[in-house]
Design an enzyme around this catalytic site. Structure first.
Site, PDB file in Angstrom:
ATOM      1  N   GLY A  50      -5.110  -5.686   5.443  1.00 13.10           N
ATOM      2  CA  GLY A  50      -6.465  -5.146   5.450  1.00 13.10           C
ATOM      3  C   GLY A  50      -6.590  -4.084   6.528  1.00 13.10           C
ATOM      4  N   SER A 117       1.715  -4.409   6.075  1.00 18.86           N
ATOM      5  CA  SER A 117       0.610  -3.469   6.045  1.00 18.86           C
ATOM      6  C   SER A 117      -0.150  -3.582   7.384  1.00 18.86           C
ATOM      7  CB  SER A 117      -0.275  -3.760   4.832  1.00 18.86           C
ATOM      8  OG  SER A 117      -1.159  -2.717   4.581  1.00 18.86           O
ATOM      9  N   TRP A 118      -1.473  -3.806   7.357  1.00 21.04           N
ATOM     10  CA  TRP A 118      -2.177  -4.037   8.616  1.00 21.04           C
ATOM     11  C   TRP A 118      -1.589  -5.228   9.362  1.00 21.04           C
ATOM     12  CZ3 TRP A 118      -4.943  -3.069  12.716  1.00 21.04           C
ATOM     13  CH2 TRP A 118      -5.538  -4.136  13.421  1.00 21.04           C
ATOM     14  N   ASP A 273       5.959   3.499  -1.443  1.00 20.29           N
ATOM     15  CA  ASP A 273       4.718   2.947  -0.891  1.00 20.29           C
ATOM     16  C   ASP A 273       3.744   4.094  -0.656  1.00 20.29           C
ATOM     17  OD1 ASP A 273       2.704   1.805   0.677  1.00 20.29           O
ATOM     18  OD2 ASP A 273       4.092   0.477   1.726  1.00 20.29           O
ATOM     19  N   HIS A 301       3.923  -0.774  -2.379  1.00 17.88           N
ATOM     20  CA  HIS A 301       3.398  -1.333  -1.130  1.00 17.88           C
ATOM     21  C   HIS A 301       3.370  -2.855  -1.071  1.00 17.88           C
ATOM     22  CE1 HIS A 301       0.998  -1.577   2.501  1.00 17.88           C
ATOM     23  NE2 HIS A 301       0.068  -2.275   1.867  1.00 17.88           N
TER      24      HIS A 301
END
Length: 343
Positions: A50, A117-118, A273, A301
């Site tokens: 996120g 990711s985050w 990605d 991703h």
């Protein structure tokens, strides 16, 4: 025998938590946490993406439940943490403090950190703040929260690859506000009108979900229709991006690699990605050549892309470390209070 081919490369079966609860981390915020797998196993903490994405039961399936003590939690404002979609007292540094509070609450001396990711951003920031608490890192879909990464995805770069997905995201914003889509969405996501917030949240979320896989994933895209999920996801993401991740400089994470250079780490990156393009994983590996670096040639991703999931599983299989007598003893001590919160 080719060892890599012999290793498990598919997700484990669904499992349920053996304990869960909420931890009050501030006067305002409480975070949901859960434990699954082996109560006496090697602790691993899963950091979701996120920010604002929350965890899901699928996240448990990356880890051998006989070997790992699997800790999942929802970051401030996300998932089952409360208050929902709340931006107040919600910064990277607050989340780092929360991770430490959770580790201490569960009486875990040190743990492996797994994030994509985050989640990779937060894993790096946490490990740089508490390098003595991290036994290793598994990082996927690297996001360093630099201006060029945000500009690529939210200001028109990725539109060159996904123009059909981009146009609804673009068209919600009047032409005179398109100098900064992140700022324009911030205005709407923080509107006094809840329906304005929902419209902006759905549109923001669908843009990301439509670009997260090499091939379209309808279940992922449908998350954009869930107002509860979208509001937390979009508001919290936008809040962090408006504030540049709350980092003091654009290259903060790269500038502090020396603090974590000793930590055994793998970087797994999908070649195609679009959300977190490979330039960031490449920059991280160049600054930290001691990492194992794996590019998945046919992936985008998401951690659930077949090639990425296979590499994550393969690495975890290859690098399981024996559970020592001391770690078993510590895990037993840590397990005792949490079992009283069994749901």
């Amino acid at each position: 025998m080719d060892l890599a081919k012999e290793l498990k490369r598919s997700l484990y079966a669904d499992i349920e938590p053996y304990s869960s609860g909420t931890l009050k981390v501030s006067d305002l915020h409480s975070i949901y946490w859960e434990q699954s797998g082996n109560p006496n196993g090697h602790p691993v903490v899963f950091l979701h993406g996120g920010p604002g994405g929350g965890t899901s039961p699928t996240n448990r399936r990356f880890f051998d439940p006989d070997f790992y003590r699997i800790i999942l939690f929802d970051q401030r404002g996300a998932g089952r943490s409360t208050p929902h979609a709340c931006l107040e007292d919600n910064t990277t540094w607050d989340l780092i403090d929360d991770i430490e509070k959770l580790r201490e609450h569960l009486v875990i001396p040190e743990w492996q950190v797994f994030g994509g990711s985050w989640g990779s951003t937060l894993a790096l920031a946490y490990s740089q703040s508490h390098p003595d608490k991290v036994t290793g890192m598994v990082l996927r879909g690297i996001f360093l929260l630099r201006k060029k990464e945000l500009d690529w995805f939210y200001e028109g770069g990725a539109a060159a690859i996904f123009p059909d997905a981009w146009e609804p995201f673009r068209d919600l914003i009047p032409e005179n506000e398109r100098g900064s889509f992140i700022s324009a969405y911030s205005k709407r996501l923080n509107s006094d009108n809840i329906e304005t917030q929902y419209v902006a949240a759905r549109t923001w979320t669908k843009w990301e979900m439509m670009t997260a896989h090499l091939l379209p994933n309808e279940d992922n895209i449908k998350k954009g229709d869930d107002d509860n999920f979208s509001l937390a996801f979009a508001r919290i993401e936008n809040h962090y991006f408006m504030n540049k991740g709350f980092f003091p400089s654009d290259s903060f994470l790269l500038d502090n690699i020396e603090k974590i250079r000793h930590i055994k780490t793998i970087i797994i990156q999908g070649r195609y990605d679009v959300c977190c393009p490979m330039m960031s994983a490449w920059d991280l590996h160049k600054a930290w050549p001691e990492t194992e670096f794996k590019v998945v040639p046919d992936a985008g991703h998401s951690a659930n892309e077949p090639g990425i999931a296979a590499e994550l599983m393969s690495y975890l299989e290859r690098h399981r470390r024996p559970v020592t007598i001391n770690s078993v003893a510590n895990s037993l001590v840590g397990h005792s209070p949490s079992i009283r919160q069994l749901k």
